[in-house]
Structures are given as C-alpha cells and as structure tokens.
Write a protein that holds these residues in place. Sequence first.
Motif, PDB file in Angstrom:
ATOM      1  N   GLY A 190       0.812  -1.212   0.000  1.00  0.00           N
ATOM      2  CA  GLY A 190       0.000   0.000   0.000  1.00  0.00           C
ATOM      3  C   GLY A 190       0.842   1.256   0.000  1.00  0.00           C
ATOM      4  N   ARG A 191       1.936   1.241   0.744  1.00  0.00           N
ATOM      5  CA  ARG A 191       2.807   2.423   0.793  1.00  0.00           C
ATOM      6  C   ARG A 191       3.469   2.679  -0.555  1.00  0.00           C
ATOM      7  NH1 ARG A 191       3.909   0.085   5.867  1.00  0.00           N
ATOM      8  NH2 ARG A 191       5.858  -0.863   5.128  1.00  0.00           N
ATOM      9  N   VAL A 192       3.841   1.597  -1.244  1.00  0.00           N
ATOM     10  CA  VAL A 192       4.429   1.759  -2.575  1.00  0.00           C
ATOM     11  C   VAL A 192       3.372   2.291  -3.546  1.00  0.00           C
ATOM     12  CG1 VAL A 192       5.462   0.565  -4.540  1.00  0.00           C
ATOM     13  CG2 VAL A 192       6.158  -0.023  -2.202  1.00  0.00           C
ATOM     14  N   LEU A 193       2.155   1.800  -3.415  1.00  0.00           N
ATOM     15  CA  LEU A 193       1.063   2.255  -4.275  1.00  0.00           C
ATOM     16  C   LEU A 193       0.819   3.755  -4.079  1.00  0.00           C
ATOM     17  CD1 LEU A 193      -1.021   1.162  -6.331  1.00  0.00           C
ATOM     18  CD2 LEU A 193      -2.603   0.891  -4.412  1.00  0.00           C
ATOM     19  N   ILE A 194       0.810   4.180  -2.825  1.00  0.00           N
ATOM     20  CA  ILE A 194       0.621   5.608  -2.533  1.00  0.00           C
ATOM     21  C   ILE A 194       1.808   6.418  -3.053  1.00  0.00           C
ATOM     22  CG2 ILE A 194       0.447   7.313  -0.681  1.00  0.00           C
ATOM     23  CD1 ILE A 194      -1.026   5.131   0.949  1.00  0.00           C
ATOM     24  N   GLY A 195       3.015   5.868  -2.884  1.00  0.00           N
ATOM     25  CA  GLY A 195       4.205   6.545  -3.395  1.00  0.00           C
ATOM     26  C   GLY A 195       4.165   6.686  -4.904  1.00  0.00           C
ATOM     27  N   THR A 196       3.648   5.675  -5.577  1.00  0.00           N
ATOM     28  CA  THR A 196       3.505   5.730  -7.035  1.00  0.00           C
ATOM     29  C   THR A 196       2.502   6.800  -7.439  1.00  0.00           C
ATOM     30  OG1 THR A 196       4.022   3.370  -7.209  1.00  0.00           O
ATOM     31  CG2 THR A 196       2.876   4.380  -9.067  1.00  0.00           C
ATOM     32  N   ARG A 197       1.452   6.929  -6.655  1.00  0.00           N
ATOM     33  CA  ARG A 197       0.469   7.985  -6.915  1.00  0.00           C
ATOM     34  C   ARG A 197       1.112   9.367  -6.813  1.00  0.00           C
ATOM     35  NH1 ARG A 197      -3.545   8.824  -2.115  1.00  0.00           N
ATOM     36  NH2 ARG A 197      -1.615   9.739  -1.311  1.00  0.00           N
ATOM     37  N   GLU A 198       1.980   9.527  -5.812  1.00  0.00           N
ATOM     38  CA  GLU A 198       2.590  10.833  -5.577  1.00  0.00           C
ATOM     39  C   GLU A 198       3.719  11.126  -6.561  1.00  0.00           C
ATOM     40  OE1 GLU A 198       1.358  12.942  -3.474  1.00  0.00           O
ATOM     41  OE2 GLU A 198      -0.136  11.509  -2.727  1.00  0.00           O
ATOM     42  N   ASN A 199       4.583  10.133  -6.814  1.00  0.00           N
ATOM     43  CA  ASN A 199       5.735  10.381  -7.677  1.00  0.00           C
ATOM     44  C   ASN A 199       6.269   9.057  -8.236  1.00  0.00           C
ATOM     45  OD1 ASN A 199       8.219  11.144  -8.839  1.00  0.00           O
ATOM     46  ND2 ASN A 199       8.459  12.817  -7.394  1.00  0.00           N
ATOM     47  N   PRO A 200       5.722   8.611  -9.373  1.00  0.00           N
ATOM     48  CA  PRO A 200       6.153   7.322  -9.933  1.00  0.00           C
ATOM     49  C   PRO A 200       7.625   7.305 -10.355  1.00  0.00           C
ATOM     50  CG  PRO A 200       4.726   8.517 -11.467  1.00  0.00           C
ATOM     51  CD  PRO A 200       4.650   9.226 -10.159  1.00  0.00           C
ATOM     52  N   VAL A 201       8.133   8.456 -10.785  1.00  0.00           N
ATOM     53  CA  VAL A 201       9.542   8.526 -11.202  1.00  0.00           C
ATOM     54  C   VAL A 201      10.459   8.241 -10.023  1.00  0.00           C
ATOM     55  CG1 VAL A 201      11.358  10.015 -12.152  1.00  0.00           C
ATOM     56  CG2 VAL A 201       9.020  10.159 -13.054  1.00  0.00           C
ATOM     57  N   ARG A 202      10.128   8.781  -8.868  1.00  0.00           N
ATOM     58  CA  ARG A 202      10.935   8.535  -7.668  1.00  0.00           C
ATOM     59  C   ARG A 202      10.866   7.063  -7.269  1.00  0.00           C
ATOM     60  NH1 ARG A 202      10.048  12.600  -2.824  1.00  0.00           N
ATOM     61  NH2 ARG A 202      11.004  13.929  -4.419  1.00  0.00           N
ATOM     62  N   MET A 203       9.704   6.443  -7.410  1.00  0.00           N
ATOM     63  CA  MET A 203       9.578   5.029  -7.089  1.00  0.00           C
ATOM     64  C   MET A 203      10.492   4.181  -7.971  1.00  0.00           C
ATOM     65  SD  MET A 203       7.466   4.525  -4.550  1.00  0.00           S
ATOM     66  CE  MET A 203       8.209   5.984  -3.814  1.00  0.00           C
ATOM     67  N   GLU A 204      10.553   4.536  -9.256  1.00  0.00           N
ATOM     68  CA  GLU A 204      11.441   3.815 -10.163  1.00  0.00           C
ATOM     69  C   GLU A 204      12.901   4.055  -9.807  1.00  0.00           C
ATOM     70  OE1 GLU A 204      10.416   5.062 -14.079  1.00  0.00           O
ATOM     71  OE2 GLU A 204       8.644   3.766 -14.201  1.00  0.00           O
ATOM     72  N   ALA A 205      13.194   5.270  -9.361  1.00  0.00           N
ATOM     73  CA  ALA A 205      14.576   5.635  -9.037  1.00  0.00           C
ATOM     74  C   ALA A 205      15.117   4.844  -7.852  1.00  0.00           C
ATOM     75  CB  ALA A 205      14.671   7.136  -8.748  1.00  0.00           C
ATOM     76  N   ILE A 206      14.241   4.427  -6.945  1.00  0.00           N
ATOM     77  CA  ILE A 206      14.703   3.669  -5.774  1.00  0.00           C
ATOM     78  C   ILE A 206      14.599   2.160  -6.008  1.00  0.00           C
ATOM     79  CG2 ILE A 206      14.171   5.528  -4.160  1.00  0.00           C
ATOM     80  CD1 ILE A 206      11.638   4.070  -3.371  1.00  0.00           C
ATOM     81  N   GLY A 207      14.331   1.770  -7.267  1.00  0.00           N
ATOM     82  CA  GLY A 207      14.386   0.361  -7.628  1.00  0.00           C
ATOM     83  C   GLY A 207      13.074  -0.391  -7.600  1.00  0.00           C
ATOM     84  N   LEU A 208      11.949   0.321  -7.500  1.00  0.00           N
ATOM     85  CA  LEU A 208      10.643  -0.334  -7.482  1.00  0.00           C
ATOM     86  C   LEU A 208      10.008  -0.253  -8.875  1.00  0.00           C
ATOM     87  CD1 LEU A 208       9.382   1.078  -4.076  1.00  0.00           C
ATOM     88  CD2 LEU A 208      10.165  -1.242  -4.534  1.00  0.00           C
ATOM     89  N   ALA A 209       9.077  -1.143  -9.138  1.00  0.00           N
ATOM     90  CA  ALA A 209       8.404  -1.181 -10.439  1.00  0.00           C
ATOM     91  C   ALA A 209       6.938  -0.784 -10.257  1.00  0.00           C
ATOM     92  CB  ALA A 209       8.512  -2.574 -11.051  1.00  0.00           C
ATOM     93  N   PRO A 210       6.605   0.488 -10.442  1.00  0.00           N
ATOM     94  CA  PRO A 210       5.228   0.953 -10.222  1.00  0.00           C
ATOM     95  C   PRO A 210       4.188   0.179 -11.011  1.00  0.00           C
ATOM     96  CG  PRO A 210       6.704   2.810 -10.510  1.00  0.00           C
ATOM     97  CD  PRO A 210       7.499   1.583 -10.829  1.00  0.00           C
TER      98      PRO A 210
END
Length: 319
Positions: A190-210
């Motif tokens: 859920g936290r990753v999902l919310i993070g993707t909502r806020e800034n998907p580019v940052r999520m990708e930058a830290i190694g996650l796959a939105p």
Amino acid sequence: MKGIQHISARIWLSLLIFAGFATLPLIAMATDDPFLLLIGTRILAYAIAAMALDLILGYGAMVSFGHAAYLGFGAYAVAILNSYGVTDLGLHILGAVALSAIFALLTGAISLRTSGVYFIMITLAFGQMAYFFFVSLSAYGGDDGTPLQARSTLFGSDALENDRVMFYTALALLIILFAGATRIVGSRFGRVLIGTRENPVRMEAIGLAPFRYQLTAFVISGCMTSVAGVILANQAEFVSPAFMSWHRSGELIVMVVLGGIGNLTGAIGGAVVALLLEDWLAVLTEHWRLLFGVFLILMVLYSPHGITGALERFKGGRK
C-alpha cells in the motif's frame, strides 16, 4: 501521530457504520417494513464496489471509468453457473473473481501503459466492450436480462432466500473485504502504491516497479467489485447488462468522491449517503437528479475531502 489518529478515527467510524447496519434487520422487524432489508443489501453491495474502486482511485490515482464491468461479471457468474446447476455462493464468488481477475489482468496491462484522460477513456472502452458482449448474449436475455431461478445456496441450504440471512451475509462480506483492503493499504504494498500515486519517477529511481504494483491493485480491485455483483444479483434475483453500463461506473466514482477519495471508510459512507439520498429525493420529485447534482457540487466546493473530511474538520474545530 496526527495521521495515526485519523486512521484510528476512521476505523472507529467504520465500526460504527457496521454496527448501524447490523441493527437494520431489527428496525425492519420493529417497523414491519421488510423492504428496508432489500435497500440495505443493495447499499452493502455498492459499498463494497465503491471501496474497491477507491483502492485504485484514491490510493493509486487510477480513475477507472469501466469498473462497473466487474459488477456485471459477478452478477452473470451467478446466472450462468445457476443455469448449469452450480448454485453454491462460494463457487459463484470464486467464478466471479476468476473471470474478473483475467479481464482486469488483460485490460489493466494495456490501460496502465497510459495515464490521465487516456487511462480513463481506455477503461471506459473496455467496460463498454464487456457491456455490449452481454447485451449480445441472447441465451441470457440479451439487453432485457434474465431472472434467476433461485438465489445462491449457502452450504447446501436455501438460507439466502431469507432476506435477513442475505443481508447479514452481505454485511459479513463487506467487513471481510474492508479488513483485507485496510490491511493492503497499511502494508508495504500500500505504501508503494501511494508513493507511485505521488511520484512514480521517484519510485522507479529507488528500484521499485510501479507498473506491477498498479496492475496488482487493479486486479484486486476488480475481484472485490465482482463480489458486489454477486450480492446484487442475489438481492434483485435478476441479472442484466445494466449492471455494467458506464452510467453505473460514474455512480461508483460519485460515491467515492462524496465519501472522500483515498479513504476506504469514506467510500462506504459515500455509498450509504448517495443511495439513501437517491431514494429520499426520488420520493420528493421526479427531478431528484437535479437536487442530487446541486448537493454534490456543494460538497465538492465546501468539502473537497468528502463527508469524512467534513466530519474530521468538524471534530478538529470542536477541539
């Protein structure tokens, strides 16, 4: 700390809503008005659907305008399996979830490669494709729909023919799905999902796959919505493509906005308020949609976070 207090307050509000629902059969018995149970079961079904939509709309910023398709999948799973002699509620839910998971996986994999208005239009297109497929399904009434021979069976019995048992079964499903959705939102997923909502580019930058997280949430949401379709089919004892029209998808979005986007409790409250207003205003005038539209505009203007946002602001003001 403030966020934790808000979450706790929303959980307590949810428990209060569930307790209110639990007393409805007693009120129906005291007033000798069994129609209350039918209305209550319908509200519970839409509360599940609105909560499921909010899981992707509020927490994942995915505005699906074809989400009513999953209501239809759930409803037709009951009708189709019933026609083949499969009457168990658990199997109906399993069939609805399986069909919805496949559809959501395929359509989500395509839709999520876009964003914004393009995502909205693609989900609308897929929803309409599903709608017209069932319109053309003449074996099950086509556009006119088809009545159910009987409600689903529960552990081999016809207990769901009793409106009170049907109501409490729907309430139990709502509580179970609410607990599951709350667990999802509060988890790492859920936290990753919310993070993707806020800034998907940052999520990708830290190694996650939105994309994978969004697609998983999209599938979960569709499966949850199909459960609401199973309830609606049993409540109405009738199934038609109207369950999955784009108007119905719009109504689900209205419920989420009315209750408060990004708030599972708000989605449930929004479904309750929207459907009760619909019934009450329809008694007053045939132009009830005009009054409902005015109410919705005022809510958006003066309480952008919906009903639960207004309640939280009122509580904060009292302090």
